[in-house]
Design an enzyme around this catalytic site. Structure first.
Site, PDB file in Angstrom:
ATOM      1  N   SER A   1     -63.824 -73.732  42.319  1.00  0.00           N
ATOM      2  CA  SER A   1     -64.985 -73.033  42.873  1.00  0.00           C
ATOM      3  C   SER A   1     -65.111 -71.696  42.153  1.00  0.00           C
ATOM      4  CB  SER A   1     -64.834 -72.874  44.394  1.00  0.00           C
ATOM      5  OG  SER A   1     -66.010 -72.315  44.951  1.00  0.00           O
TER       6      SER A   1
ATOM      7  N   HIS B   1     -68.094 -76.136  42.441  1.00  0.00           N
ATOM      8  CA  HIS B   1     -69.112 -75.813  43.445  1.00  0.00           C
ATOM      9  C   HIS B   1     -70.314 -75.144  42.769  1.00  0.00           C
ATOM     10  CE1 HIS B   1     -66.013 -75.664  46.964  1.00  0.00           C
ATOM     11  NE2 HIS B   1     -66.307 -76.888  46.585  1.00  0.00           N
TER      12      HIS B   1
ATOM     13  N   ASP C   1     -61.874 -76.056  50.212  1.00  0.00           N
ATOM     14  CA  ASP C   1     -62.324 -77.393  49.839  1.00  0.00           C
ATOM     15  C   ASP C   1     -61.331 -77.993  48.850  1.00  0.00           C
ATOM     16  OD1 ASP C   1     -63.986 -79.640  49.687  1.00  0.00           O
ATOM     17  OD2 ASP C   1     -65.054 -78.837  47.949  1.00  0.00           O
TER      18      ASP C   1
END
Length: 340
Positions: free
Chosen positions: A12, A39, A130
């Protein structure tokens, strides 16, 4: 040790630089397929061109239904979850997971199910967590679980979460990951013993909170910040997740963040409505200023009341809020994480 066919990577914040560094060190002879989720939301991404220019392995946005080939980097395109099924890639515009689409968890779960011991999962730099639940599945099905060392990551939250909840096989600085992956693909190293912290959480009964001399009744359920559907709590090892019937899922950490974000949105909308009410009342006061001074005064008072309550709501949302930690940081051996 099973041959490694697929390396799944999640990142990310700070991920573009980390991915460039990683692929630049991989050799052209790297035989496993590489699947990457960064992301990027629904925004246009130039990542395939960036990674292709950074190293010898070609990179591309995956296409729905295409067969997975060795020696190729596949990237999740904007606004699509990327999963694998029967040796092919599927792109889905399913519900967001952990407030992200594409998200890391769907890819990792599908890789775990499809490849088992022939899979490697890698968590790189990023905020929140995540990928932790998906990496847990890869490990549970016999695959190899790797995380970038938290002290080495530009944004350490994702690798820290992975280390806290998954028995990592390797936890290394970014500069050493490419060499490790090549050794694993060439089957020149064995998995290290799993090391995982033990967590014990004391459960306490929540008493009703007294608010303004009355009882605050607990709600019947907790609802999804995305769609308002009822959420069900479930666990993957030490990872606590919440999911609704639509398919939106959240880890506890991201649920806390999403819930606050939705609350802030609602309160700021209320502030806007109160400001508009104040303006409406002021215009009415001006309208009656000459003809009916008493009624004009009442409108002025209503306008002041709306502004006063708008200020109180604004101050409420802008004050500091308690955010309890739900992750535990894995203790680093001798002040450093273990390596191969």
């Amino acid at each position: 040790m099973a041959p490694i066919n697929v390396v799944a990577i999640g990142a990310s914040a700070g991920g573009v630089g980390a991915l460039r560094s990683l692929v630049s060190e991989l050799p052209a002879s790297f035989s496993a397929s590489i699947l990457i989720v960064l992301h990027i939301g629904a925004h246009r991404s130039e990542l395939p061109a960036i990674l292709t220019a950074s190293g010898p392995i070609p990179a591309k946005h995956a296409q729905d239904g295409e067969k997975i080939a060795p020696g190729q980097i596949y990237l999740a395109p904007p606004d699509r979850h990327m999963i694998v099924n029967n040796g092919s890639i599927r792109l889905l515009r399913g519900p967001k997971e952990n407030c992200a689409r594409p998200a890391v968890d769907p890819l990792f779960r599908s890789v775990a199910e499809s490849y088992g011991p022939a899979a490697v999962g890698v968590i790189l730099t990023g905020n929140l967590n995540d990928g932790t639940a998906g990496l847990y599945e890869i490990k549970r099905r016999g695959g190899i679980a790797i995380a970038q060392a938290a002290y080495d990551a530009a944004y350490p939250a994702m690798p820290t979460s992975a280390a806290a909840h998954v028995a990592l096989d390797y936890c290394l600085p970014l500069a050493e990951l490419a060499g490790l992956l090549q050794k694993l693909v060439e089957r020149k190293t064995a998995k290290e013993p799993a090391v995982m912290n033990e967590f014990a959480a004391a459960k306490t009964e929540q008493e009703p909170e007294i608010v303004a001399s009355g009882i605050f009744n607990r709600p019947i359920t907790v609802t999804c910040p995305d769609c308002g559907g009822a959420l069900k709590k479930f666990e993957h090892g030490s990872i606590i997740k919440f999911g609704c019937h639509i398919g939106h899922t959240y880890t506890a950490e991201i649920m806390e963040s999403a819930q606050f974000e939705e609350m802030e949105k609602v309160i700021r909308a209320a502030v806007r409505f109160l400001n508009e009410r104040a303006e409406f009342c002021l215009q009415m006061a001006e309208l009656f200023h000459r003809s009916e001074p008493a009624q004009s005064s009442q409108w002025h008072e209503a306008s002041k009341q709306a502004l006063d309550r708008a200020y109180k709501l604004r101050d409420l949302v802008e004050q500091d809020w308690l955010t309890p930690e739900t992750n535990h940081v894995v203790a680093e051996r001798d002040g450093r994480v273990h390596s191969n």
